[in-house]
Write a protein that holds these residues in place. Structure first.
Motif, PDB file in Angstrom:
ATOM      1  N   LEU A 138      -6.313  -8.452   3.265  1.00  0.00           N
ATOM      2  CA  LEU A 138      -6.801  -8.049   2.021  1.00  0.00           C
ATOM      3  C   LEU A 138      -6.044  -8.440   0.886  1.00  0.00           C
ATOM      4  CD1 LEU A 138      -7.851  -4.302   3.164  1.00  0.00           C
ATOM      5  CD2 LEU A 138      -9.279  -6.335   2.414  1.00  0.00           C
ATOM      6  N   HIS A 139      -4.630  -8.534   1.191  1.00  0.00           N
ATOM      7  CA  HIS A 139      -3.937  -8.947   0.111  1.00  0.00           C
ATOM      8  C   HIS A 139      -3.996 -10.508  -0.284  1.00  0.00           C
ATOM      9  CE1 HIS A 139       0.047 -10.716  -1.567  1.00  0.00           C
ATOM     10  NE2 HIS A 139       0.317  -9.526  -2.335  1.00  0.00           N
ATOM     11  N   MET A 140      -4.225 -11.119   1.003  1.00  0.00           N
ATOM     12  CA  MET A 140      -4.644 -12.629   0.693  1.00  0.00           C
ATOM     13  C   MET A 140      -5.809 -12.871   0.053  1.00  0.00           C
ATOM     14  SD  MET A 140      -3.713 -15.830   1.206  1.00  0.00           S
ATOM     15  CE  MET A 140      -2.412 -16.061   2.073  1.00  0.00           C
ATOM     16  N   GLU A 141      -6.705 -12.060   0.210  1.00  0.00           N
ATOM     17  CA  GLU A 141      -8.094 -11.884  -0.548  1.00  0.00           C
ATOM     18  C   GLU A 141      -8.035 -11.957  -2.097  1.00  0.00           C
ATOM     19  OE1 GLU A 141     -12.322  -9.839  -0.478  1.00  0.00           O
ATOM     20  OE2 GLU A 141     -10.692  -8.603  -0.106  1.00  0.00           O
ATOM     21  N   LEU A 142      -6.932 -11.086  -2.566  1.00  0.00           N
ATOM     22  CA  LEU A 142      -6.980 -10.834  -3.929  1.00  0.00           C
ATOM     23  C   LEU A 142      -5.915 -12.071  -4.448  1.00  0.00           C
ATOM     24  CD1 LEU A 142      -5.481  -7.540  -4.546  1.00  0.00           C
ATOM     25  CD2 LEU A 142      -7.658  -8.669  -5.352  1.00  0.00           C
ATOM     26  N   LEU A 143      -4.935 -12.733  -3.744  1.00  0.00           N
ATOM     27  CA  LEU A 143      -4.361 -13.914  -3.891  1.00  0.00           C
ATOM     28  C   LEU A 143      -5.645 -15.051  -4.104  1.00  0.00           C
ATOM     29  CD1 LEU A 143      -1.937 -15.434  -4.796  1.00  0.00           C
ATOM     30  CD2 LEU A 143      -1.745 -15.972  -2.394  1.00  0.00           C
ATOM     31  N   LEU A 144      -6.400 -15.247  -3.164  1.00  0.00           N
ATOM     32  CA  LEU A 144      -7.437 -16.166  -2.975  1.00  0.00           C
ATOM     33  C   LEU A 144      -8.334 -16.387  -4.366  1.00  0.00           C
ATOM     34  CD1 LEU A 144      -8.844 -18.559  -1.341  1.00  0.00           C
ATOM     35  CD2 LEU A 144     -10.329 -16.657  -0.629  1.00  0.00           C
ATOM     36  N   VAL A 145      -8.875 -15.290  -4.503  1.00  0.00           N
ATOM     37  CA  VAL A 145      -9.827 -15.225  -5.750  1.00  0.00           C
ATOM     38  C   VAL A 145      -9.105 -15.449  -6.940  1.00  0.00           C
ATOM     39  CG1 VAL A 145     -11.383 -13.742  -4.266  1.00  0.00           C
ATOM     40  CG2 VAL A 145      -9.865 -12.683  -5.649  1.00  0.00           C
ATOM     41  N   ASN A 146      -8.036 -15.040  -7.203  1.00  0.00           N
ATOM     42  CA  ASN A 146      -7.412 -15.301  -8.518  1.00  0.00           C
ATOM     43  C   ASN A 146      -6.976 -16.557  -8.568  1.00  0.00           C
ATOM     44  OD1 ASN A 146      -6.765 -12.534  -9.980  1.00  0.00           O
ATOM     45  ND2 ASN A 146      -6.130 -11.906  -8.059  1.00  0.00           N
ATOM     46  N   LYS A 147      -6.453 -17.289  -7.450  1.00  0.00           N
ATOM     47  CA  LYS A 147      -6.503 -18.799  -7.516  1.00  0.00           C
ATOM     48  C   LYS A 147      -7.408 -19.654  -7.800  1.00  0.00           C
ATOM     49  CE  LYS A 147      -1.806 -19.091  -7.092  1.00  0.00           C
ATOM     50  NZ  LYS A 147      -0.789 -19.628  -8.047  1.00  0.00           N
ATOM     51  N   LEU A 148      -8.370 -19.097  -7.317  1.00  0.00           N
ATOM     52  CA  LEU A 148      -9.711 -19.954  -7.345  1.00  0.00           C
ATOM     53  C   LEU A 148     -10.459 -19.444  -8.665  1.00  0.00           C
ATOM     54  CD1 LEU A 148     -11.515 -19.829  -4.044  1.00  0.00           C
ATOM     55  CD2 LEU A 148      -9.815 -21.573  -5.029  1.00  0.00           C
ATOM     56  N   LYS A 149     -10.101 -18.347  -9.545  1.00  0.00           N
ATOM     57  CA  LYS A 149     -10.226 -17.766 -10.730  1.00  0.00           C
ATOM     58  C   LYS A 149     -11.734 -17.330 -10.627  1.00  0.00           C
ATOM     59  CE  LYS A 149      -7.563 -21.087 -13.646  1.00  0.00           C
ATOM     60  NZ  LYS A 149      -7.352 -22.175 -14.741  1.00  0.00           N
ATOM     61  N   TRP A 150     -11.849 -16.668  -9.448  1.00  0.00           N
ATOM     62  CA  TRP A 150     -13.418 -16.112  -9.068  1.00  0.00           C
ATOM     63  C   TRP A 150     -14.551 -16.906  -9.307  1.00  0.00           C
ATOM     64  CZ3 TRP A 150     -13.384 -10.922  -7.470  1.00  0.00           C
ATOM     65  CH2 TRP A 150     -12.336 -10.418  -7.485  1.00  0.00           C
ATOM     66  N   HIS A 151     -14.095 -18.357  -9.074  1.00  0.00           N
ATOM     67  CA  HIS A 151     -15.168 -19.224  -9.349  1.00  0.00           C
ATOM     68  C   HIS A 151     -15.817 -19.409  -7.427  1.00  0.00           C
ATOM     69  CE1 HIS A 151     -14.007 -21.437 -13.137  1.00  0.00           C
ATOM     70  NE2 HIS A 151     -14.563 -20.047 -13.291  1.00  0.00           N
ATOM     71  N   LEU A 152     -16.548 -18.412  -7.117  1.00  0.00           N
ATOM     72  CA  LEU A 152     -16.868 -18.324  -5.728  1.00  0.00           C
ATOM     73  C   LEU A 152     -17.979 -18.834  -5.349  1.00  0.00           C
ATOM     74  CD1 LEU A 152     -15.410 -14.775  -5.268  1.00  0.00           C
ATOM     75  CD2 LEU A 152     -14.185 -17.082  -5.211  1.00  0.00           C
ATOM     76  N   ALA A 153     -18.943 -18.911  -6.445  1.00  0.00           N
ATOM     77  CA  ALA A 153     -20.274 -19.487  -6.088  1.00  0.00           C
ATOM     78  C   ALA A 153     -20.552 -21.003  -6.049  1.00  0.00           C
ATOM     79  CB  ALA A 153     -21.313 -19.003  -7.170  1.00  0.00           C
ATOM     80  N   ALA A 154     -19.543 -21.564  -5.310  1.00  0.00           N
ATOM     81  CA  ALA A 154     -19.493 -23.021  -5.035  1.00  0.00           C
ATOM     82  C   ALA A 154     -20.877 -23.747  -4.507  1.00  0.00           C
ATOM     83  CB  ALA A 154     -18.246 -23.275  -4.314  1.00  0.00           C
ATOM     84  N   MET A 155     -21.139 -24.993  -4.813  1.00  0.00           N
ATOM     85  CA  MET A 155     -22.140 -25.448  -4.196  1.00  0.00           C
ATOM     86  C   MET A 155     -21.636 -26.117  -2.766  1.00  0.00           C
ATOM     87  SD  MET A 155     -24.704 -25.832  -6.300  1.00  0.00           S
ATOM     88  CE  MET A 155     -24.299 -23.990  -6.799  1.00  0.00           C
ATOM     89  N   THR A 156     -22.674 -26.176  -1.572  1.00  0.00           N
ATOM     90  CA  THR A 156     -22.248 -26.292  -0.630  1.00  0.00           C
ATOM     91  C   THR A 156     -23.294 -27.512  -0.190  1.00  0.00           C
ATOM     92  OG1 THR A 156     -23.622 -24.990   0.938  1.00  0.00           O
ATOM     93  CG2 THR A 156     -21.212 -24.604   0.047  1.00  0.00           C
ATOM     94  N   PRO A 157     -23.127 -28.374   0.870  1.00  0.00           N
ATOM     95  CA  PRO A 157     -24.431 -29.165   1.228  1.00  0.00           C
ATOM     96  C   PRO A 157     -25.553 -28.432   1.581  1.00  0.00           C
ATOM     97  CG  PRO A 157     -22.200 -29.825   2.180  1.00  0.00           C
ATOM     98  CD  PRO A 157     -22.021 -28.644   1.597  1.00  0.00           C
ATOM     99  N   HIS A 158     -25.390 -27.170   2.138  1.00  0.00           N
ATOM    100  CA  HIS A 158     -26.536 -26.586   2.232  1.00  0.00           C
ATOM    101  C   HIS A 158     -27.555 -26.161   1.295  1.00  0.00           C
ATOM    102  CE1 HIS A 158     -25.875 -25.606   6.562  1.00  0.00           C
ATOM    103  NE2 HIS A 158     -24.665 -25.417   6.427  1.00  0.00           N
ATOM    104  N   ASP A 159     -26.804 -26.159   0.065  1.00  0.00           N
ATOM    105  CA  ASP A 159     -27.719 -25.918  -1.090  1.00  0.00           C
ATOM    106  C   ASP A 159     -28.689 -27.117  -1.475  1.00  0.00           C
ATOM    107  OD1 ASP A 159     -26.652 -23.340  -1.526  1.00  0.00           O
ATOM    108  OD2 ASP A 159     -24.653 -24.284  -2.411  1.00  0.00           O
ATOM    109  N   PHE A 160     -28.471 -28.248  -1.039  1.00  0.00           N
ATOM    110  CA  PHE A 160     -29.119 -29.523  -1.309  1.00  0.00           C
ATOM    111  C   PHE A 160     -29.914 -29.900  -0.196  1.00  0.00           C
ATOM    112  CE2 PHE A 160     -25.276 -29.899  -3.774  1.00  0.00           C
ATOM    113  CZ  PHE A 160     -25.676 -30.370  -5.027  1.00  0.00           C
ATOM    114  N   ILE A 161     -29.743 -29.528   0.949  1.00  0.00           N
ATOM    115  CA  ILE A 161     -30.670 -29.873   1.928  1.00  0.00           C
ATOM    116  C   ILE A 161     -32.061 -29.380   1.776  1.00  0.00           C
ATOM    117  CG2 ILE A 161     -31.256 -29.349   4.395  1.00  0.00           C
ATOM    118  CD1 ILE A 161     -28.301 -29.502   5.098  1.00  0.00           C
ATOM    119  N   GLU A 162     -32.428 -28.105   1.281  1.00  0.00           N
ATOM    120  CA  GLU A 162     -33.649 -27.437   0.830  1.00  0.00           C
ATOM    121  C   GLU A 162     -34.238 -28.456   0.007  1.00  0.00           C
ATOM    122  OE1 GLU A 162     -36.222 -25.673   2.870  1.00  0.00           O
ATOM    123  OE2 GLU A 162     -34.101 -25.056   3.353  1.00  0.00           O
TER     124      GLU A 162
END
Length: 292
Positions: A138-162
């Protein structure tokens, strides 16, 4: 009263119907622009990380994929988790003893983003053979989302396949099998550091071409011939056809290499007693080595 007893909750997850309005060209162009904003650095092993090497990423990525498969996570969870992991490692130096913690945290967050019933911290800690505690995750979760500046809705290849499948004049039953094979290639690419330099759209296009080639569908549909399909998808994602061909050949080479390795390591797979008992605490020895 009798009718009320027949009304019961169903355990299967209910899914929304696919919205065709989200598969138009405008949405695709927006996605192609968005994929550039959430890309990891291709040189973070040289410029940022001092303690972590590419083979360690491979070990942890393979473990993450096994966890996602065993927990029957949505197909998007693993590639999204790897996007988080690579982006974090592009920004923050990390000790190798905390790499599995980061991997577990990335799955934790990606599962929250993509699943109706996400993975729990407690269950992920079991998969680390209790080398990670829930409070650490849970502590690492806070560090992760802060380092990524809460930009969590990243594009992945799956989004393009459809999007690609919706534009291809192919029978629906063929689309289903192409989708399944392409998703397998996408997961495989996410475990290999060489594909970090390729944008998700190109990995998706290369995976679709590799799937069609492997299924030999080009012989039954003129549109699916190697040259036509490669040219069509390169126009859709606005890339050079030669670059797409190179990506597709790289995917096929990775598949061959992975199949050889699987055959070589078949004798050192999960012990039978663990398979029978469904022991969630099983952690590959090499992941524990990285955790030291």
């Amino acid at each position: 009263m009798e009718h009320q007893l027949l009304c019961c909750e169903v355990e299967t997850i209910r899914r929304a119907y696919l919205d065709a309005n989200l598969l138009n060209d405008r949405a695709l162009q927006t996605m192609l622009k968005a994929e550039e904003t959430c890309s990891p650095s291709v040189s973070y092993f040289k410029c940022v990380q001092k303690d972590i090497l590419p083979y360690m990423r491979k070990i942890v990525a393979t473990w993450m994929l096994e966890v996602c498969e065993e927990q029957k996570c949505e197909e998007e969870v693993f590639p999204l988790a790897m996007n988080y992991l690579d982006r974090f490692l592009s920004l923050e130096p990390l000790k190798k003893s905390r790499l599995q913690l980061l991997g577990a945290t990335c799955m934790f967050v990606a599962s929250k983003m993509k699943e109706t019933i996400p993975l729990t911290a407690e269950k992920l800690c079991i998969y680390t053979d209790h080398s990670v505690r829930p409070e650490e995750l849970l502590h690492m979760e806070l560090l992760l989302v802060n380092k990524l500046k809460w930009h969590l809705a990243a594009m992945t290849p799956h989004d393009f396949i459809e999007h690609f499948l919706s534009k291809m004049p192919v029978l629906e039953e063929n689309k289903q099998i192409i989708r399944k094979h392409a998703q397998t290639f996408v997961a495989l690419c996410a475990t290999d550091v060489k594909f970090i330099s390729n944008p998700p759209s190109m990995i998706a296009a290369g995976s679709v071409v590799a799937a069609v080639q492997g299924l030999h569908l080009g012989s039954t549909n003129s549109f699916l011939t190697y040259q036509r399909l490669t040219r069509f998808l390169s126009q859709v994602i606005k890339c050079d056809p030669d670059c797409l061909r190179a990506c597709q050949e790289q995917i096929e080479a990775l598949l061959e290499s992975s199949l050889r390795q699987a055959q070589q390591h078949s004798s050192s797979s999960v012990p039978k007693n663990m398979e029978e008992e469904g022991d969630l605490s099983y952690t590959p020895t090499d992941v524990r080595d990285v955790n030291i």
